[in-house]
Each structure stands twice: as structure tokens, then as C-alpha cells.
Design a protein around this motif. Structure first.
Motif, PDB file in Angstrom:
ATOM      1  N   SER A 182       0.830  -1.215   0.000  1.00 42.72           N
ATOM      2  CA  SER A 182       0.000   0.000   0.000  1.00 42.72           C
ATOM      3  C   SER A 182       0.857   1.253   0.000  1.00 42.72           C
ATOM      4  CB  SER A 182      -0.948   0.002   1.204  1.00 42.72           C
ATOM      5  OG  SER A 182      -0.258   0.193   2.426  1.00 42.72           O
ATOM      6  N   LYS A 183       1.919   1.253   0.782  1.00 46.77           N
ATOM      7  CA  LYS A 183       2.757   2.442   0.894  1.00 46.77           C
ATOM      8  C   LYS A 183       3.658   2.634  -0.328  1.00 46.77           C
ATOM      9  CE  LYS A 183       1.121   3.862   4.808  1.00 46.77           C
ATOM     10  NZ  LYS A 183       0.296   5.092   4.862  1.00 46.77           N
ATOM     11  N   ALA A 184       4.051   1.537  -0.971  1.00 49.82           N
ATOM     12  CA  ALA A 184       4.780   1.661  -2.230  1.00 49.82           C
ATOM     13  C   ALA A 184       3.861   2.223  -3.306  1.00 49.82           C
ATOM     14  CB  ALA A 184       5.325   0.298  -2.663  1.00 49.82           C
ATOM     15  N   GLY A 185       2.604   1.794  -3.272  1.00 52.55           N
ATOM     16  CA  GLY A 185       1.624   2.326  -4.218  1.00 52.55           C
ATOM     17  C   GLY A 185       1.402   3.815  -4.037  1.00 52.55           C
ATOM     18  N   VAL A 186       1.425   4.272  -2.804  1.00 51.35           N
ATOM     19  CA  VAL A 186       1.272   5.704  -2.528  1.00 51.35           C
ATOM     20  C   VAL A 186       2.393   6.495  -3.196  1.00 51.35           C
ATOM     21  CG1 VAL A 186       1.448   7.435  -0.690  1.00 51.35           C
ATOM     22  CG2 VAL A 186      -0.078   5.477  -0.409  1.00 51.35           C
ATOM     23  N   ILE A 187       3.595   5.965  -3.168  1.00 48.45           N
ATOM     24  CA  ILE A 187       4.714   6.649  -3.823  1.00 48.45           C
ATOM     25  C   ILE A 187       4.481   6.728  -5.327  1.00 48.45           C
ATOM     26  CG2 ILE A 187       7.172   6.481  -4.380  1.00 48.45           C
ATOM     27  CD1 ILE A 187       7.591   5.315  -1.559  1.00 48.45           C
ATOM     28  N   GLY A 188       4.008   5.639  -5.915  1.00 52.16           N
ATOM     29  CA  GLY A 188       3.723   5.642  -7.341  1.00 52.16           C
ATOM     30  C   GLY A 188       2.667   6.664  -7.719  1.00 52.16           C
ATOM     31  N   MET A 189       1.613   6.750  -6.913  1.00 53.16           N
ATOM     32  CA  MET A 189       0.570   7.739  -7.180  1.00 53.16           C
ATOM     33  C   MET A 189       1.108   9.150  -7.011  1.00 53.16           C
ATOM     34  SD  MET A 189      -3.142   6.321  -5.893  1.00 53.16           S
ATOM     35  CE  MET A 189      -2.763   6.330  -4.149  1.00 53.16           C
ATOM     36  N   ALA A 224       2.253  14.252  -9.441  1.00 52.47           N
ATOM     37  CA  ALA A 224       3.166  15.390  -9.565  1.00 52.47           C
ATOM     38  C   ALA A 224       3.337  15.769 -11.027  1.00 52.47           C
ATOM     39  CB  ALA A 224       4.511  15.059  -8.930  1.00 52.47           C
ATOM     40  N   LYS A 225       3.377  14.754 -11.893  1.00 51.67           N
ATOM     41  CA  LYS A 225       3.519  15.012 -13.325  1.00 51.67           C
ATOM     42  C   LYS A 225       2.193  15.459 -13.944  1.00 51.67           C
ATOM     43  CE  LYS A 225       7.398  11.835 -13.901  1.00 51.67           C
ATOM     44  NZ  LYS A 225       7.896  10.578 -14.496  1.00 51.67           N
ATOM     45  N   PHE A 240      -0.354  17.073 -12.448  1.00 51.54           N
ATOM     46  CA  PHE A 240      -0.939  18.318 -11.946  1.00 51.54           C
ATOM     47  C   PHE A 240       0.061  19.411 -11.597  1.00 51.54           C
ATOM     48  CE2 PHE A 240      -3.754  14.750 -10.632  1.00 51.54           C
ATOM     49  CZ  PHE A 240      -4.753  14.983 -11.573  1.00 51.54           C
ATOM     50  N   GLY A 241       1.372  19.095 -11.671  1.00 49.40           N
ATOM     51  CA  GLY A 241       2.369  20.111 -11.346  1.00 49.40           C
ATOM     52  C   GLY A 241       2.255  21.336 -12.236  1.00 49.40           C
ATOM     53  N   GLY A 242       1.977  21.124 -13.511  1.00 48.10           N
ATOM     54  CA  GLY A 242       1.857  22.241 -14.440  1.00 48.10           C
ATOM     55  C   GLY A 242       0.629  23.089 -14.215  1.00 48.10           C
ATOM     56  N   LYS A 243      -0.249  22.608 -13.354  1.00 46.88           N
ATOM     57  CA  LYS A 243      -1.479  23.342 -13.040  1.00 46.88           C
ATOM     58  C   LYS A 243      -1.444  23.955 -11.639  1.00 46.88           C
ATOM     59  CE  LYS A 243      -3.961  20.334 -16.191  1.00 46.88           C
ATOM     60  NZ  LYS A 243      -5.025  19.307 -16.378  1.00 46.88           N
ATOM     61  N   GLY A 244      -0.231  24.008 -11.066  1.00 49.66           N
ATOM     62  CA  GLY A 244      -0.061  24.682  -9.788  1.00 49.66           C
ATOM     63  C   GLY A 244      -0.271  23.824  -8.564  1.00 49.66           C
ATOM     64  N   ILE A 245      -0.393  22.502  -8.756  1.00 49.06           N
ATOM     65  CA  ILE A 245      -0.617  21.607  -7.620  1.00 49.06           C
ATOM     66  C   ILE A 245       0.668  20.839  -7.326  1.00 49.06           C
ATOM     67  CG2 ILE A 245      -2.097  19.808  -6.663  1.00 49.06           C
ATOM     68  CD1 ILE A 245      -3.569  22.373  -7.589  1.00 49.06           C
ATOM     69  N   ASN A 246       1.194  21.011  -6.121  1.00 47.36           N
ATOM     70  CA  ASN A 246       2.364  20.252  -5.682  1.00 47.36           C
ATOM     71  C   ASN A 246       1.882  18.964  -5.014  1.00 47.36           C
ATOM     72  OD1 ASN A 246       2.924  23.284  -5.342  1.00 47.36           O
ATOM     73  ND2 ASN A 246       4.982  22.423  -5.459  1.00 47.36           N
ATOM     74  N   VAL A 247       2.445  17.839  -5.428  1.00 45.47           N
ATOM     75  CA  VAL A 247       2.106  16.555  -4.817  1.00 45.47           C
ATOM     76  C   VAL A 247       3.393  15.896  -4.336  1.00 45.47           C
ATOM     77  CG1 VAL A 247       0.888  14.364  -5.062  1.00 45.47           C
ATOM     78  CG2 VAL A 247       0.180  16.338  -6.437  1.00 45.47           C
ATOM     79  N   ASN A 248       3.479  15.678  -3.045  1.00 44.16           N
ATOM     80  CA  ASN A 248       4.664  15.073  -2.443  1.00 44.16           C
ATOM     81  C   ASN A 248       4.246  14.022  -1.419  1.00 44.16           C
ATOM     82  OD1 ASN A 248       7.000  16.787  -3.522  1.00 44.16           O
ATOM     83  ND2 ASN A 248       5.621  18.366  -2.738  1.00 44.16           N
ATOM     84  N   ALA A 249       5.224  13.242  -0.978  1.00 41.13           N
ATOM     85  CA  ALA A 249       4.959  12.217   0.034  1.00 41.13           C
ATOM     86  C   ALA A 249       5.955  12.345   1.172  1.00 41.13           C
ATOM     87  CB  ALA A 249       5.043  10.825  -0.576  1.00 41.13           C
ATOM     88  N   VAL A 250       5.515  11.933   2.342  1.00 40.89           N
ATOM     89  CA  VAL A 250       6.393  11.809   3.498  1.00 40.89           C
ATOM     90  C   VAL A 250       6.479  10.323   3.839  1.00 40.89           C
ATOM     91  CG1 VAL A 250       6.679  12.311   5.955  1.00 40.89           C
ATOM     92  CG2 VAL A 250       5.849  14.092   4.403  1.00 40.89           C
TER      93      VAL A 250
END
Length: 246
Positions: free
Chosen positions: A157-164, A169-170, A172-182
Motif C-alpha cells: 500500500s505504501k509503495a503504491g502511494v509513492i507511485g501515485m 506530480a507530473k 498536476f504540477g503544471g497546473k499549480g498543484i504540488n504533490v509530495n509524500a512523506v
């Protein structure tokens, strides 16, 4: 205040890391929506923080239920008028060795930890995209990057979160949305309370830093990624593990 004027949604916000993050975000000026399946604990935490003068409200939701999540998102937006930050923090464990793992427990962990992240992100994305700016922070784990014995469902599940995270990030990044993981290491929460003391001692020896992490350590990482200071950080996985995977 680093989040003044922002509205943040924190899933799994009734206890543990989520509750600490809710308090920290509120003290940094954000309006906070605590989302949790545990209504009693969620309401109690929201009431406690409101008594401290923070702008906090509780919303009950099962993140694994897409329709329930959509209803929650509608309620949050009706209450606060907008959403700037989404912290996909909710997660569960159902540990067992692979040959002994019940298929239902395997599926439940993926439903909450992986599908739940998808459900919440999909529900709030239209609002974030309409604003042209927003932060999505997903909670993975070092188990998702390095695996762990007896946690094949949790690791998957947590590896899948990284993939998502990297995909979004790719997308929606160009639309001003930052997507990151901790990716937290071993953090002193109820989630590790079932681990035998002998094993905990061994795990602590594997961590170069001389202690386990605290919920505050993870909340601080959330805060950085939620703030304007991280506007050029996108698609990253921030490991907060004391150097365990170094």
C-alpha cells in the motif's frame, strides 16, 4: 504564521500524527478539517483545539468509501469555502506473515492506505485545480521503500502511494498543484505499540539517530510541504526516519 489564510484537510486526524498535525497547522494560522472514521475521538480533538482558539471542525468519513469521501468533501468546502492543503494521513496495519495473512486483511489495508488516498485526492482535486494552486501530501512509509517482514500488505500500500504521488506530480504540477509524500520511519505512535520490546530495541539500533521519531517530527515535515516555502518541491518522497535507510 506559515499557513495564515489557508484551509487544510487532514485525514486520520483524530489521533497520533494526524492530531498533532491538526494542532500544528491550526497554530500556524490554518483552518483545519479533521477527517476520521472515529467520530468520538475526532469530535473530542476538534473541541479541544477550538477551546484553544483554533479554527477546527470535524468531519466523519471512511476514506475507503468513494461516495462517503465525496460527501465529506462537499461538507468541508461548504464549511470553509475552499481547500488549499490535503494531507492524506489516514492509515491502518493488519500485520501477518504472508502464508498466514488473511486475504480480507490484505485487501482492507490496501482499501484504506492506497485506495483511500486516491478517493480523497480525486474528491478535492476539482477545487484545487479551480484555484490554480494547492498542496497534496501523501503519507507513505520506509516500509514502502524498503519492505518489512510481516507487512506485505502495508508495504504494498505504501509503495503504491509513492507511485501515485509521482504520477500526480507530473499530471498536476503544471497546473499549480504540488504533490509530495512523506515516508516516516518508526514513529512513537499506537501503530508500533504491538511490536515486541526486543524487536523495537533491534530497530532502534538500526536508526543512526539515537531515538525513534515522534508525531511532531512528521507534522513538521507536513508543515514544510504544505507551506509556500516548498512551492518548487514536487514529486519528492521526504524520508523522516532518522537515517535508517541511509
Amino acid at each position: 504564521m506559515r499557513l495564515k489564510g489557508k484551509t487544510a484537510v487532514i485525514t486520520g486526524g483524530a489521533n497520533g500524527i494526524g492530531a498533532v498535525a491538526a494542532e500544528l497547522f491550526g497554530k500556524q494560522g490554518a483552518q483545519v478539517a479533521i477527517v476520521d472514521f472515529n467520530e468520538q475521538a475526532g469530535e473530542a480533538k476538534a473541541q479541544q483545539l477550538r477551546a484553544e482558539g483554533l479554527d477546527v471542525a470535524f468531519f466523519k468519513a471512511d476514506v475507503s468509501d468513494a461516495e462517503n469521501v465525496k460527501e465529506m468533501a462537499t461538507q468541508v468546502i461548504a464549511k470553509f469555502g475552499k481547500v488549499d492543503i490535503l494531507i492524506n494521513n489516514a492509515g491502518i496495519t493488519k500485520d501477518a506473515m504472508t502464508l498466514k495473512m488473511d486475504v480480507a486483511n490484505f485487501k482492507q489495508v490496501l482499501d484504506v492506505n492506497l485506495t483511500g488516498v486516491f478517493n480523497c485526492t480525486q474528491a478535492f482535486l476539482p477545487t484545487l485545480l479551480a484555484q490554480g494552486k494547492g498542496k497534496v501530501i501523501n503519507t507513505s512509509s520506509i516500509t514502502g521503500t524498503g519492505g518489512n517482514v510481516g507487512q506485505v500488505n502495508y508495504a504494498a500500500s505504501k509503495a503504491g502511494v509513492i507511485g501515485m504521488t509521482k504520477t500526480w506530480a507530473k499530471e498536476f504540477g503544471g497546473k499549480g498543484i504540488n504533490v509530495n509524500a512523506v515516508a516516516p520511519g518508526f514513529i512513537e505512535t499506537d501503530m508500533i505499540s504491538t511490536i515486541p520490546e526486543k524487536i523495537l530495541g533491534q530497530l532502534k539500533q538500526l536508526t543512526p539517530y539515537p531515538r525513534f521519531g515522534t508525531p511532531q517530527d512528521i507534522a513538521n515535515a507536513y508543515l514544510f510541504l504544505a507551506s509556500d516555502e516548498s512551492d518548487f518541491v514536487n514529486g519528492t518522497v521526504l524520508e523522516v526516519d532518522g537515517g535508517m535507510l541511509t
